[in-house]
Design a protein around this motif. Sequence first.
Motif, PDB file in Angstrom:
ATOM      1  N   ARG A  12       0.465  -1.373  -0.176  1.00 48.40           N
ATOM      2  CA  ARG A  12      -0.040  -0.072  -0.114  1.00 48.40           C
ATOM      3  C   ARG A  12       1.052   1.578   0.199  1.00 48.40           C
ATOM      4  O   ARG A  12       1.982   1.421   0.906  1.00 48.40           O
ATOM      5  N   ASP A  15      -3.048   5.665  -0.544  1.00 49.15           N
ATOM      6  CA  ASP A  15      -4.420   4.998  -0.531  1.00 49.15           C
ATOM      7  C   ASP A  15      -5.012   4.056  -1.701  1.00 49.15           C
ATOM      8  O   ASP A  15      -6.210   3.743  -1.253  1.00 49.15           O
ATOM      9  N   GLN A  16      -3.644   3.251  -1.871  1.00 47.89           N
ATOM     10  CA  GLN A  16      -3.651   3.053  -3.240  1.00 47.89           C
ATOM     11  C   GLN A  16      -2.801   1.177  -2.421  1.00 47.89           C
ATOM     12  O   GLN A  16      -2.132   1.451  -1.943  1.00 47.89           O
ATOM     13  N   SER A  17      -3.854   0.610  -2.949  1.00 46.39           N
ATOM     14  CA  SER A  17      -3.614  -1.078  -2.524  1.00 46.39           C
ATOM     15  C   SER A  17      -2.589  -1.473  -4.127  1.00 46.39           C
ATOM     16  O   SER A  17      -3.947  -1.535  -4.847  1.00 46.39           O
ATOM     17  N   ASP A 116       4.485  10.150   1.717  1.00 46.47           N
ATOM     18  CA  ASP A 116       3.256   8.958   2.289  1.00 46.47           C
ATOM     19  C   ASP A 116       3.829   8.055   2.608  1.00 46.47           C
ATOM     20  O   ASP A 116       4.791   7.181   2.585  1.00 46.47           O
TER      21      ASP A 116
END
Length: 141
Positions: A12, A15-17, A116
């Motif tokens: 991850r 907010d992206q997996s 991030d």
Amino acid sequence: PFLSLITECTVRFGDQSFDVARVNTPQSRQKGLMYRYYLPPHQGMLFEFPSANTYSFWMSQTFISLDIVWLNDAFDIVDMMLAVPPLSLEPLVPQKSARYVVELPAGSLSHIRPSDQQSFTSCFTQTGQLSPRLHSSSMLY
């Protein structure tokens, strides 16, 4: 033709997996995503090296454009290259040493910043080593 990846864990970024296949042998790292014509969104490959170094990559026989991110032993992003063109023979060398590299479809990391948060679900044991199997361990760095 589409060659599916054997997903071993989830990475991850922000907010992206992404479901990723792990490669940690010299042969599997050398092949990487070569000979693939398609990589589905939210899938990729996690390369593990025995120690940190400035591991270079290239796009020989890689028919898809990729986003590539290098991470150090602490799983901090040390370099990123976005939308790397396919079939390029130019070496892609990170600015700093890395122990892990993640390759994803081009455009996957366009909104990610090095600051991030990253997480690696079921990839690592509690000691920070790559898990040999899927475990319930999850570490957030």
